[in-house]
Design a protein around this motif. Structure first.
Motif, short mmCIF file in Angstrom:
data_model
loop_
_atom_site.label_atom_id
_atom_site.label_comp_id
_atom_site.label_asym_id
_atom_site.label_seq_id
_atom_site.Cartn_x
_atom_site.Cartn_y
_atom_site.Cartn_z
N ILE A 1 37.24 -114.86 -41.97
CA ILE A 1 38.48 -115.07 -42.72
C ILE A 1 39.33 -116.08 -41.97
CG2 ILE A 1 40.57 -113.96 -43.60
CD1 ILE A 1 37.98 -113.05 -44.99
N PRO B 1 42.80 -118.41 -41.29
CA PRO B 1 44.24 -118.12 -41.41
C PRO B 1 44.91 -118.88 -42.56
CG PRO B 1 43.80 -119.58 -39.54
CD PRO B 1 42.47 -119.14 -40.06
N ASP B 2 46.04 -118.32 -42.99
CA ASP B 2 46.96 -118.96 -43.94
C ASP B 2 46.34 -119.25 -45.30
OD1 ASP B 2 48.83 -118.98 -41.83
OD2 ASP B 2 48.01 -120.86 -41.08
N THR B 3 45.38 -118.45 -45.70
CA THR B 3 44.77 -118.56 -47.03
C THR B 3 44.61 -117.15 -47.60
OG1 THR B 3 43.54 -120.54 -46.40
CG2 THR B 3 42.78 -119.36 -48.35
N PHE B 4 44.93 -116.96 -48.87
CA PHE B 4 44.82 -115.63 -49.46
C PHE B 4 43.38 -115.35 -49.92
CE2 PHE B 4 49.42 -115.51 -49.49
CZ PHE B 4 49.66 -114.14 -49.28
N TYR B 5 42.92 -114.17 -49.59
CA TYR B 5 41.61 -113.66 -49.99
C TYR B 5 41.81 -112.43 -50.87
CZ TYR B 5 39.60 -116.60 -46.31
OH TYR B 5 39.22 -117.64 -45.52
N GLN C 1 49.35 -110.19 -44.40
CA GLN C 1 50.29 -110.22 -45.52
C GLN C 1 49.54 -109.81 -46.78
OE1 GLN C 1 51.84 -114.29 -45.41
NE2 GLN C 1 53.76 -113.51 -44.57
N GLN D 1 45.28 -108.73 -52.70
CA GLN D 1 45.12 -110.00 -51.98
C GLN D 1 45.77 -109.90 -50.61
OE1 GLN D 1 46.48 -113.32 -54.39
NE2 GLN D 1 44.42 -113.57 -55.21
N ALA E 1 46.31 -112.18 -46.59
CA ALA E 1 46.16 -113.37 -45.75
C ALA E 1 46.46 -112.97 -44.31
CB ALA E 1 47.11 -114.47 -46.20
N ASP F 1 47.23 -114.57 -40.07
CA ASP F 1 47.72 -115.74 -39.33
C ASP F 1 46.78 -116.17 -38.22
OD1 ASP F 1 48.13 -113.56 -37.68
OD2 ASP F 1 50.10 -114.22 -36.97
N ARG G 1 37.31 -115.64 -52.12
CA ARG G 1 38.32 -116.65 -51.83
C ARG G 1 38.29 -117.67 -52.95
NH1 ARG G 1 38.54 -120.78 -46.58
NH2 ARG G 1 40.37 -121.97 -47.27
#
Length: 468
Positions: free
Chosen positions: A407, A409-413, A443, A344, A346, A348, A376
């Motif tokens: 993609i 920002p600030d969301t995990f994929y 991240q 996973q 993410a 910014d 997602r």
């Protein structure tokens, strides 16, 4: 009152049902105020949509503890209204000159300036009723209601009447909802509204996801100036045949135009020969001489001079986020057997994932079949099945999605790959939880989808290939 609401009322009800309500304070945080019950206020707002609200309590002012709540009761209410607006084709609102003047310098000049309007009814033919009501709701209630259907019209109203905070909220809404499907239309509108930051965001999407943007339904609705700027764009990440076919579709939609823009701005000789022969040469756009000259340019040793640009577009240079500091191989791993390697991540800043860089065989050259996937919250955003050949080195080898995936920002994929190959492969070690790539920070965290040993510290999917 009558059960049949006037057209203006229907517009605002439609507006409400399609969007998520946001208070201005939520979008532009300031000092926190004491919490108050808004149930009755919302009830009055719903009641007064028909411009004929009757307040039964003679001491209604005492029901509300804040000026915002008391102003909300006055929103589009005939009570104490001293001006009316005839909006668009059929909209009519009841308003207070004082409240409008406090909310807009244009209304202040209209009602209290040297050339003040003394009319009871003022016509506004160029603003949509739903957009005008959305602006009034912000002025009266400090509440921002936006939807995809009305946000552009609301932005127009906010710009016209100089309501800057509402205009900024509209731009933020557009940036958040920006995608390849609407980027071309929003590019056209952002230039019209002179919003350079939104224009830049549109170009980022169009460049990275050019083929999706050019094939979108809205592409045929853009103006000719925007079309010209897109066709001349050097950084479009698209095959030239896709650009040509998009220009043809636009020309067909513009049936009143006599000329097709792509006849001068498309880089026809930059197409693959097969694409030119099977599409552009048979499109009827080119003359026989032009077609003959381009075929000679492709095949002859002595090439004729062409009126078309023959240099390919520069396109976008892909960037690579490498998450391991070293790689290794051992005699008993890494094996696949149809199991999933997953991680996973993410970011910014908004990026576009074009593919993954994958390891190859540690036992000499070998071919692998790779099924790559990007999700997602369990929803598949992109996937592809392809083969790649590795030469036995510890290099990574690119595997691409059909189209780059946007993609946020600030969301995990979740990035996943299922590899099928007989040979053992290299694997990554000393994985990093955070990687800086240019202006973008990635991240990483472990994924529950990973059933073959890949995690943050080691394993597969060493690289994410992206545009930013």
């Amino acid at each position: 009152g009558s059960s049949k609401l006037p057209p203006v009322c229907y517009e605002i009800i439609t507006l409400r049902s399609k969007k998520k309500k946001k208070m201005a304070a939520d979008i532009f945080p300031t000092k926190k105020s004491s919490s108050t019950s808004t149930t009755t206020v919302q009830q009055y707002q719903q009641n007064n949509l028909n411009n004929n609200n009757t307040i039964h309590n003679c001491n209604w002012q005492g029901l509300y503890s804040t000026i915002r709540e008391r102003n909300s009761v006055m929103f589009n209410n005939e009570l104490m209204a001293d001006v009316h607006f005839m909006v668009g084709q059929s909209g009519r609102t009841s308003d207070s000159r004082y409240v409008l003047a406090v909310g807009s310098s244009v209304f202040h000049a209209m009602f209290y300036g040297e050339l003040a309007e003394n009319k009871d009814e003022i016509r506004i033919p160029d603003v949509e009723p739903a957009a005008f009501l959305a602006m009034l709701k912000y002025i009266y209630c400090d509440e921002i209601d936006l939807s995809a259907d009305t946000v552009l019209a609301t932005l127009y109203a906010a710009k016209k009447y100089i309501v800057p905070h509402l205009a900024r909220a509209c731009v933020n809404f557009l940036e958040t909802s920006l995608s390849a499907k609407n980027a071309c239309v929003l590019l056209s509108q952002s230039c019209l509204f002179e919003e350079p930051e939104l224009t830049q965001r549109c170009w980022e999407v169009i460049d990275a996801q050019a083929e999706l943007a050019l094939r979108s339904e809205g592409f045929c609705d853009i103006d000719s100036q925007t079309l010209q700027s897109i066709l001349q764009r050097e950084t479009l990440n698209a095959k030239e045949i896709v650009v040509f076919e998009a220009a043809l579709s636009w020309a067909e939609a513009e049936c009143q135009r006599q000329e097709i823009t792509s006849s001068t701005d498309n880089k026809l000789p930059a197409m693959a020969l097969d694409d030119f022969a099977n599409s552009a040469a048979q499109s009827g756009v080119l003359t026989l001489n032009e077609t003959n000259d381009i075929f000679l340019w492709y095949t002859a040793a002595k090439k004729p001079e062409l009126q078309f640009v023959s240099q390919p577009r520069k396109g976008l240079a892909p960037q690579r986020c490498h998450r391991f500091q070293s790689c290794a191989y051992r005699s008993n791993q890494w094996r696949y057997r149809g199991r999933c390697d997953s991680i996973q991540f993410a970011v910014d800043k908004r990026v576009f994932i074009a593919g993954f860089g994958l390891y190859g065989s540690s036992c000499g050259s070998a071919e692998y079949s790779a099924k790559i996937e990007l999700k997602r919250q369990g929803v598949i955003l992109g996937q592809n099945l392809s083969k790649y050949f590795s030469d036995g080195s510890s290099n990574t080898f690119p595997v691409w999605f059909e189209y780059p995936v946007q993609i946020e920002p600030d969301t995990f994929y979740t990035a996943s790959v299922v590899l099928d190959g007989n040979e053992l492969s290299y694997f990554g070690q000393e994985g990093m939880t955070e990687v800086q790539c240019g202006k973008v920070t990635f991240q990483f965290q472990c994924s529950s989808d990973s059933t073959n040993g890949t995690g943050v510290q080691g394993g597969q999917i060493p690289e994410l290939i992206f545009y930013a």
